[in-house]
Motif scaffolding. Structure first.
Motif, PDB file in Angstrom:
ATOM      1  N   ASN A  18      -4.320 -15.935 -20.772  1.00 32.14           N
ATOM      2  CA  ASN A  18      -4.405 -16.740 -21.987  1.00 32.14           C
ATOM      3  C   ASN A  18      -5.865 -16.915 -22.414  1.00 32.14           C
ATOM      4  OD1 ASN A  18      -3.504 -18.407 -24.099  1.00 32.14           O
ATOM      5  ND2 ASN A  18      -3.814 -20.242 -22.882  1.00 32.14           N
ATOM      6  N   HIS A  63      -3.101 -16.320 -28.292  1.00 32.89           N
ATOM      7  CA  HIS A  63      -3.447 -17.493 -27.487  1.00 32.89           C
ATOM      8  C   HIS A  63      -2.286 -18.477 -27.464  1.00 32.89           C
ATOM      9  CE1 HIS A  63      -4.984 -21.703 -27.247  1.00 32.89           C
ATOM     10  NE2 HIS A  63      -5.465 -21.199 -26.136  1.00 32.89           N
ATOM     11  N   TYR A  64      -2.017 -19.044 -26.286  1.00 30.87           N
ATOM     12  CA  TYR A  64      -0.956 -20.031 -26.118  1.00 30.87           C
ATOM     13  C   TYR A  64      -1.574 -21.423 -26.113  1.00 30.87           C
ATOM     14  CZ  TYR A  64       0.783 -15.682 -24.084  1.00 30.87           C
ATOM     15  OH  TYR A  64       1.081 -14.368 -23.850  1.00 30.87           O
ATOM     16  N   ASP A  65      -1.068 -22.318 -26.970  1.00 30.16           N
ATOM     17  CA  ASP A  65      -1.685 -23.639 -27.061  1.00 30.16           C
ATOM     18  C   ASP A  65      -1.085 -24.606 -26.035  1.00 30.16           C
ATOM     19  OD1 ASP A  65       0.725 -24.611 -28.121  1.00 30.16           O
ATOM     20  OD2 ASP A  65       0.059 -24.305 -30.190  1.00 30.16           O
ATOM     21  N   TRP A  66      -1.614 -25.807 -26.038  1.00 33.08           N
ATOM     22  CA  TRP A  66      -1.249 -26.799 -25.029  1.00 33.08           C
ATOM     23  C   TRP A  66       0.233 -27.152 -25.079  1.00 33.08           C
ATOM     24  CZ3 TRP A  66      -2.072 -28.643 -20.571  1.00 33.08           C
ATOM     25  CH2 TRP A  66      -1.604 -29.907 -20.178  1.00 33.08           C
ATOM     26  N   TYR A  75     -11.209 -16.635 -23.055  1.00 32.08           N
ATOM     27  CA  TYR A  75     -10.996 -17.928 -23.708  1.00 32.08           C
ATOM     28  C   TYR A  75     -12.125 -18.297 -24.666  1.00 32.08           C
ATOM     29  CZ  TYR A  75     -14.540 -21.008 -21.766  1.00 32.08           C
ATOM     30  OH  TYR A  75     -15.729 -21.619 -21.510  1.00 32.08           O
ATOM     31  N   GLN A  88     -11.846 -22.762 -30.843  1.00 30.14           N
ATOM     32  CA  GLN A  88     -11.994 -24.106 -30.274  1.00 30.14           C
ATOM     33  C   GLN A  88     -12.244 -24.100 -28.764  1.00 30.14           C
ATOM     34  OE1 GLN A  88     -12.241 -26.700 -32.309  1.00 30.14           O
ATOM     35  NE2 GLN A  88     -11.920 -25.251 -33.995  1.00 30.14           N
ATOM     36  N   PRO A  91     -10.270 -23.502 -26.303  1.00 31.64           N
ATOM     37  CA  PRO A  91      -9.266 -24.351 -25.638  1.00 31.64           C
ATOM     38  C   PRO A  91      -8.984 -23.858 -24.222  1.00 31.64           C
ATOM     39  CG  PRO A  91      -8.200 -22.821 -27.130  1.00 31.64           C
ATOM     40  CD  PRO A  91      -9.670 -22.523 -27.195  1.00 31.64           C
ATOM     41  N   GLU A 141      -6.565 -13.943 -31.529  1.00 34.76           N
ATOM     42  CA  GLU A 141      -7.604 -14.949 -31.724  1.00 34.76           C
ATOM     43  C   GLU A 141      -8.878 -14.581 -30.977  1.00 34.76           C
ATOM     44  OE1 GLU A 141      -6.612 -19.098 -31.859  1.00 34.76           O
ATOM     45  OE2 GLU A 141      -4.473 -18.659 -31.721  1.00 34.76           O
TER      46      GLU A 141
END
Length: 354
Positions: free
Chosen positions: A151, A159-162, A186, A191, A193, A291
């Motif tokens: 990720n 990208h995998y978000d929270w 990353y 951002q 993340p 991303e």
């Protein structure tokens, strides 16, 4: 045709096919802007390090990483690139059951099989826009000792978000399943993340980082892992003394703190994607929702057999996808390169597609 296992080193391809040398290598995912300027300016200052034994404990580098990331020094393990850290994990989980979310970095499967692990797979799907299938992962976790995912993912760049990761973390914590998140790319995400802060709360979380991609220094081999302090201590027992050379330690210490370089790189990558992706779609190609600094190119059948050789004949190397289970050569992976190289790529793709 015996395809290389990774990107870079395109001469292996051109020499086997009796083709001229590559002019632009789109198969490798390092920063197209090259290393930070300070590395060239300070290079002479690092010279003395080649004559000294490196710190076997990586003390200053670990202190810098821990302070920058807001975690304890005991939760940091530095390695000779993320590949060494993956090999350490392979040894630790030898013979265990491993679940890999694919298509992804081929070394996960190679290392797991080398260490006699039983490998299970959950496949990402193009029709799901390559997003993380949390429910399908959880359905296959019974009896699994380790889950591995990348990720942002390689090769899709997604990208995998929270909101996607949090349920998986909770499940792993409840079942006692370790979860490796490879965050090699990353810091190309706007951002930045990261899940690294969560190693303080989740004892089963292992976050991997590579410093060679963003800073364009793959020859120096620099990476680190963040995890529960007890796991870090156990993994360190598998690591040879002086695993990370002194030059890599010194350069990595500067890299970790270089916010300006990261932000400048992200601006450049985004500006090129804003320019390239619409042009590719106008040529009827599909492009993943990347991303980061690379993407999967699709939209036509068997691009590994058709487009990839055409590009090589025109002195451009792309990354084949024959060793990414689940896509098996249908796509090719391309990086974001310099503007000159990107323009040449667009020119060739337009000629091929039209």
């Amino acid at each position: 045709m015996k395809w290389p296992a990774h990107g870079a080193n395109p001469h292996y391809l051109t020499e086997s096919m009796n083709l001229p040398p590559v002019q632009y290598d789109f198969s490798v995912n390092v920063n197209p802007l090259g290393p930070p300027e300070w590395l060239k300016e300070k290079w002479q200052d690092f010279y003395h390090l080649v004559m000294e034994y490196p710190d076997p404990h990586n003390k200053r580098l670990i202190e810098t990483i821990a302070e920058t990331e807001g975690i304890s020094e005991e939760q940091v393990l530095v390695g000779n690139g993320a590949s060494e850290l993956l090999m350490l994990l392979g040894g630790y989980f030898s013979g265990k059951r491993v679940l890999i979310v694919e298509p992804t970095f081929s070394e996960y499967r190679t290392i797991a099989q080398t260490h006699g692990c039983q490998v299970e797979t959950v496949f990402l799907k193009e029709e799901e826009r390559w997003q993380l299938p949390v429910e399908r992962i959880e359905e296959k976790m019974a009896g699994v000792d380790l889950v591995i995912l990348c990720n942002p993912n390689n090769p899709t760049g997604v990208h995998y978000d929270w909101s996607e990761m949090a349920p998986l973390l909770e499940t792993c914590e409840m079942t006692g399943t370790y979860l490796v998140i490879d965050e090699a790319f990353y810091d190309f995400v706007e951002q930045e993340p990261s899940l690294i802060q969560h190693v303080k709360s989740y004892s089963k979380l292992i976050v991997l980082r590579s410093l060679t991609k963003m800073y364009a220094v793959p020859g120096l081999r620099m990476g680190y892992a963040a995890a529960d302090k007890h796991l870090v201590e156990e993994l360190s027992h598998y690591q040879p003394t002086w695993s990370v050379n002194g030059l890599a330690q010194a350069v990595a210490e500067r890299c970790v703190q270089d916010d300006v370089f990261r932000k400048g790189t992200r601006r450049y990558i985004q500006s090129e994607k804003d320019r390239l992706f619409p042009a590719l779609q106008d040529l009827s190609f599909t492009v993943t929702d990347s991303e980061v600094n690379y993407y999967l190119l699709g939209g036509y059948p068997n691009l590994g057999e058709t487009l990839l050789p055409f590009l090589l004949e025109n002195r451009i190397a792309a990354r084949h996808t024959y060793n990414f289970p689940g896509i098996d050569g249908e796509f090719i992976r391309l990086c974001i390169h310099t503007k000159e190289a990107n323009d040449r790529l667009l020119e060739l793709l337009a000629r091929w597609a039209l």
